[in-house]
Design an enzyme around this catalytic site. Structure first.
Site, mmCIF file in Angstrom:
data_model
loop_
_atom_site.group_PDB
_atom_site.id
_atom_site.type_symbol
_atom_site.label_atom_id
_atom_site.label_comp_id
_atom_site.label_asym_id
_atom_site.label_seq_id
_atom_site.Cartn_x
_atom_site.Cartn_y
_atom_site.Cartn_z
ATOM 1 N N HIS A 265 4.966 20.220 -37.404
ATOM 2 C CA HIS A 265 5.772 19.068 -37.804
ATOM 3 C C HIS A 265 4.870 17.965 -38.318
ATOM 4 O O HIS A 265 3.775 17.775 -37.789
ATOM 5 C CB HIS A 265 6.613 18.546 -36.631
ATOM 6 C CG HIS A 265 7.783 17.748 -37.094
ATOM 7 N ND1 HIS A 265 7.691 16.416 -37.396
ATOM 8 C CD2 HIS A 265 9.054 18.116 -37.363
ATOM 9 C CE1 HIS A 265 8.854 15.999 -37.815
ATOM 10 N NE2 HIS A 265 9.708 17.006 -37.811
ATOM 11 N N ASP A 316 13.973 23.695 -36.136
ATOM 12 C CA ASP A 316 14.532 24.839 -36.847
ATOM 13 C C ASP A 316 14.311 26.165 -36.133
ATOM 14 O O ASP A 316 15.009 27.132 -36.407
ATOM 15 C CB ASP A 316 13.935 24.914 -38.258
ATOM 16 C CG ASP A 316 14.370 23.732 -39.087
ATOM 17 O OD1 ASP A 316 15.583 23.533 -39.206
ATOM 18 O OD2 ASP A 316 13.510 22.985 -39.583
#
Ligand SMILES: CC(C)(COP(=O)(O)OP(=O)(O)OC[C@H]1O[C@@H](n2cnc3c(N)ncnc32)[C@H](O)[C@@H]1OP(=O)(O)O)[C@@H](O)C(=O)NCCC(=O)NCCS
Length: 380
Positions: A265, A316
Site C-alpha cells: 500500500h 483488496d
C-alpha cells in the site's frame, strides 16, 4: 516573479499533501483509518452504510430522524430511467461491468433533473441519487448479461439488502446483508486515493458531479487501484484450476518480479485496518457457504508474502475471497467497490466545490532543450 516550486516532485506524488480535507483521517504508520475522526473499526462494528453516507456527506453522525430521512431519500431514488435499462440491454454481452458502469453513469446525467445545477444542495441530491443508481446499474447489468430479468427494487430494504436482492433475485439472509454492509462501510472513503483525486480534479474545473464520478470510475478500474480485487481472485481461481500449491504459485510470481495483487500500500506501513475485518468475513462466510477453499488459499498466500516480502494484505486481498459467498461474480468486485466508494467520491466533490480552486499543477520539463527548431519535412 516565478510561481514555480522547483523541488523535484516524488514519483507518483508519494507523500505530497495536495489539498486540505475534513473527511478522512489516515495514519499509515499506526494503521488508522477514520471517517470524520471516527475509527473505521467502530464504524464497522456499530454503523451501517446509510449512516456512513450521512457522516461523509454531512460531517457528523445523524440523529434518528435524520438517518430515517436519508434512508427514505435513498430508497426513493431507487429508480433508473428506462433509457438506461435499454442501454444495459444494448451493450455487448461480453462488455466488462466496470466499463458498462462508467458509461452508464455518464449517461445518467442526461436524465438527472439537477444536471445543470452545481450548488451544494443540488450536489447532495445528486450524491444520494447516484448512490442508489450505481448499485442498481451494477445489479441490473449482471442480470441482463446472464439473460435474467431486472429485479424490481424493494424500498423497504436497506441499501445492502436491496442490492443483493436486485443482484441475486432473492432477499439476502441477515448475515449476508450485514457482511455486505460492513464491506461497503470499509470501502466508503480513503482520503486522496487515485479515483477520489481524479474526481476532485474534474470537479475543480467546475464541470459537474456526473463528470467527476465518471472520471473516478475510470481511475478505480486499474489493477493498481480498485481492479486489484478482481486480479486477486483470478490468481486464486488459477491456483484452484491447476491444482497448484498456493505458496509455490506466488513464489514463482515473485521470482518473475511480478507484483502480487492485494498486497502493499502507498500509505499503510502496517496492516491495512480494512483487511482486518475482511479477513474475518472471508473466513466466516467461507465456512457458512461451504466455500472455505478461497479463504484457506488466501491465508497461506498472506503468510508467505508477509514472511518473504514483509508486505501486508490490503483491502483488496480478502474482499476477493469474501464476495463469492455473497453471490458476487469476479468481474463485479470492482463495480461493488464503486457501489460503496460513490459515497466518498461525492463527499469529496462537495467539499472541493464548497471551497474551490482549479487544480492545475506543473510538470518538470525534461524534453529536448528549448528552442528545438521545427525542421521542414524534406530536410529531416
Ligand atoms: C498498492 C501499490 C500500487 C503501491 O505502490 P507504490 O507505493 O508505488 O509502491 P511500489 O510499487 O514502488 O513498491 C515498493 C516496493 O515494494 C514492492 N511491492 C509493492 N507491492 C508489491 C506487491 N503487491 N507484490 C510484490 N512486491 C510489491 C515493489 O516491487 C517495490 O520493491 P523494490 O523497491 O524492490 O522495487 C503496490 O503495492 C501494488 O502494486 N500492489 C498490488 C496492487 C494492489 O493490491 N493495489 C490495491 C491497493 S489498495
Amino acid at each position: 516573479m516565478s510561481s514555480l516550486t522547483t523541488t523535484q516532485p516524488p514519483k507518483g506524488l508519494e507523500g505530497v499533501v495536495a489539498t486540505n480535507s475534513k473527511i478522512c483521517y489516515i495514519d499509515g504508520d499506526r494503521g488508522v483509518l477514520a471517517y470524520r475522526g471516527i475509527d473505521i473499526h467502530e464504524l464497522a462494528e456499530h454503523s451501517n452504510f446509510e449512516e456512513t453516507c450521512y457522516l461523509l456527506w454531512f460531517g457528523s453522525l445523524p440523529k434518528r430522524n435524520e438517518l430515517n430521512d436519508l434512508r427514505k431519500r435513498l430508497a426513493e431514488e431507487r429508480h433508473l430511467d428506462p433509457a438506461i435499462i435499454e442501454f444495459l440491454h444494448k451493450v455487448p454481452k461480453q462488455a466488462l461491468p466496470m466499463d458498462v458502469l462508467r458509461t452508464a453513469v455518464s449517461a445518467l446525467a442526461f436524465y438527472d433533473s439537477d444536471q445543470r445545477k452545481n450548488d451544494h444542495d443540488a450536489n447532495i441530491r445528486k450524491s444520494i441519487r447516484l448512490t442508489s443508481q450505481i448499485a442498481m446499474i451494477v445489479a441490473a447489468y449482471d442480470r441482463i448479461r446472464k439473460g435474467k430479468n431486472v429485479v424490481e427494487p424493494d424500498r423497504e430494504l436497506s441499501h445492502s439488502a436491496n442490492f443483493l436482492l436486485q443482484l441475486n433475485g432473492t432477499k439476502p439472509s441477515p448475515t449476508a446483508e450485514r457482511a455486505l454492509d460492513i464491506a461497503l462501510i470499509l470501502h466508503a472513503d480513503h482520503e486522496l486515493n487515485a479515483s477520489t483525486f481524479a474526481a476532485r480534479v474534474t470537479a475543480a474545473t467546475l464541470s459537474d458531479m456526473h463528470s467527476a464520478v465518471t472520471s473516478a470510475i475510470g481511475a478505480l478500474k486499474g489493477p493498481l487501484h480498485g481492479g486489484a480485487n478482481e486480479a486477486v481472485f483470478r490468481i486464486l481461481e488459477t491456483i484452484d484450476r491447476e491444482k497448484a500449491d498456493p505458496v509455490e504459485y506466488v513464489r514463482n510470481m515473485l521470482a518473475q518480479k511480478k507484483k502480487i495483487p492485494g498486497f502493499g500500500h502507498r500509505v499503510y506501513h502496517t496492516e491495512d485496518p480494512r483487511a482486518t475485518h475482511l479477513r474475518v468475513m472471508s473466513r466466516d462466510l467461507g465456512k457458512s457457504s461451504g466455500k472455505s477453499k478461497w479463504y484457506e488459499m488466501s491465508e497461506k498466500i498472506e503468510r508467505f508474502v508477509k514472511a518473504e516480502k514483509k508486505l501486508n494484505a490490503n483491502v483488496d486481498f480478502y474482499s476477493a475471497s469474501t464476495y463469492p459467498a455473497l453471490g458476487i461474480d469476479e468481474d463485479l468486485f470492482t463495480p461493488v467497490f464503486a457501489v460503496s466508494r460513490i459515497s466518498g467520491w461525492t463527499a469529496h466533490v462537495i467539499e472541493q466545490l464548497d471551497d474551490n480552486r482549479l487544480i492545475r499543477p506543473r510538470a518538470e520539463y525534461l524534453g529536448p532543450e528549448y528552442p528545438n527548431r521545427y525542421v521542414p519535412m524534406d530536410r529531416r
